[in-house]
Design an enzyme around this catalytic site. Structure first.
Site, PDB file in Angstrom:
ATOM      1  N   SER A 196       0.830  -1.198   0.000  1.00 45.53           N
ATOM      2  CA  SER A 196       0.000   0.000   0.000  1.00 45.53           C
ATOM      3  C   SER A 196       0.870   1.256   0.000  1.00 45.53           C
ATOM      4  O   SER A 196       1.588   1.501  -0.956  1.00 45.53           O
ATOM      5  CB  SER A 196      -0.969  -0.038   1.186  1.00 45.53           C
ATOM      6  OG  SER A 196      -2.180   0.596   0.856  1.00 45.53           O
ATOM      7  N   LYS A 211     -21.307  18.220   7.412  1.00 46.12           N
ATOM      8  CA  LYS A 211     -20.226  18.750   8.228  1.00 46.12           C
ATOM      9  C   LYS A 211     -19.846  17.730   9.304  1.00 46.12           C
ATOM     10  O   LYS A 211     -20.703  17.216  10.027  1.00 46.12           O
ATOM     11  CB  LYS A 211     -20.662  20.067   8.891  1.00 46.12           C
ATOM     12  CG  LYS A 211     -19.624  20.656   9.825  1.00 46.12           C
ATOM     13  CD  LYS A 211     -18.362  21.045   9.054  1.00 46.12           C
ATOM     14  CE  LYS A 211     -17.338  21.683   9.990  1.00 46.12           C
ATOM     15  NZ  LYS A 211     -16.066  21.951   9.281  1.00 46.12           N
TER      16      LYS A 211
END
Length: 325
Positions: free
Chosen positions: A123, A175
């Site tokens: 990764s 949010k």
């Protein structure tokens, strides 16, 4: 109170005292080795010989680290004839992996550079390896894990169990979403999915460009799995099987580096709490507390790395095998 009860109480008191002094002793040992380490450890990316090939070690979790970037810039300005980058990492944050990739790319523009994947280059660790034009891997190393993930804890059920409710007022529905205090809404999940797909497309494009793959080749390797070094050669994820000696031979043959040069470690200003001797002391302390699983993690990745493992969230380029008992 009977004599037998008195004996039981005394034993319990004794055990508590022994536990206290074990923990106190472990903390004293940690404090002592930290003090010694702070005094004895060289900082700042120090060259141990301008006429030597410099060995850079990238170990453990990768996260943003400006000191490491500055150290690699100093190495690029040095008289070192070449650089060998050893990678043994499962990755980390996508931002930290990208930062390291960019720093190594700038270094490669100034110095002949080769990457050696030791135990693990997965990764984000593989993102870092892609900076080199030549990647060497050991036969049984694990390479790949091309993909990203966004993970976050959700403690909704736990809060219900203990009778806690989190109130909030926010400017818009997305949010601070997801926040872990309530079920993830379909809108929030879709927004996160878009982030993951965009970062994944960047990662795939980087692999395809740096390794010269066509679409069919890319599809074979970009499903998130890891491959052994032997498999990775055939899949074009790495160029050659071998170790540091193979890397040196490539530098000599392809970059005309003198064959008799020694190889010296280049220090990347390690975090004090990540130093080996401090890892050992901290591991002993956690063992004394009966926290053997954390002790093993500290021994493997350092104190900061263990803390990161316990609190990894957000966008990650990280290979995470199932934890062992």
């Amino acid at each position: 109170m009977s004599m037998e009860s008195d004996v039981i109480v005394d034993r319990r008191r004794l055990r508590r005292k022994l536990t206290f002094w074990r923990v106190a002793s472990a903390l004293i040992v940690i404090g002592a080795v930290v003090a010694v380490g702070a005094y004895a450890t060289p900082w700042g990316g120090k060259l141990t010989g301008a006429s030597a090939i410099q060995r850079v070690n990238i170990d453990g979790l990768i996260r943003s680290d400006q000191k490491r970037v500055e150290a690699l810039e100093r190495l690029g300005k040095s008289n070192a004839p070449a650089v060998i980058v050893h990678i043994n990492s499962p990755g980390g944050t996508t931002a930290g992996s990208e930062e390291l990739y960019d720093a190594l790319t700038r270094l490669k523009a100034k110095k002949p550079m080769v990457v050696v994947v030791e135990g693990l280059g997965a990764s984000g660790g593989y993102i870092a390896a892609l900076a080199s034009d030549h990647i060497v891997a050991q036969q049984t190393a694990l390479v790949g894990s091309i993909g990203v993930l966004f993970q976050y804890p959700n403690i909704t059920d736990l809060l219900k169990t203990v009778g806690v409710k989190v109130e909030e007022v926010k400017s818009s529905p997305l949010k601070a979403a997801p926040n872990g205090y309530e079920p993830t809404s379909p809108e929030a999940r879709a927004a996160i999915d878009a982030l993951v797909k965009d970062s994944y497309a960047w990662f795939r494009g980087l692999v395809q460009n740096r390794r010269g793959m066509d679409d069919a080749q890319l599809e074979k390797v970009a499903d998130g799995r890891v491959f052994t070094g032997r498999q990775a050669v055939d899949l074009k994820l790495v160029d050659q099987l071998g170790d540091e000696k193979a890397a040196i031979a490539w530098l000599v043959a392809e970059k005309k580096v003198a064959p008799d040069l020694p190889v010296r470690d280049f220090k990347l200003s390690p975090r004090l709490t990540d130093l080996t001797f401090i890892r050992t002391a901290a591991s002993v302390a956690f063992d004394a507390l009966g926290l053997s699983s954390i002790a093993r993690q500290v021994e493997q990745t350092g104190i900061v790395g263990a803390a990161d493992r316990l609190n990894l969230n957000g966008m990650l380029a990280l290979w995470q095998p199932a934890p062992s008992n």
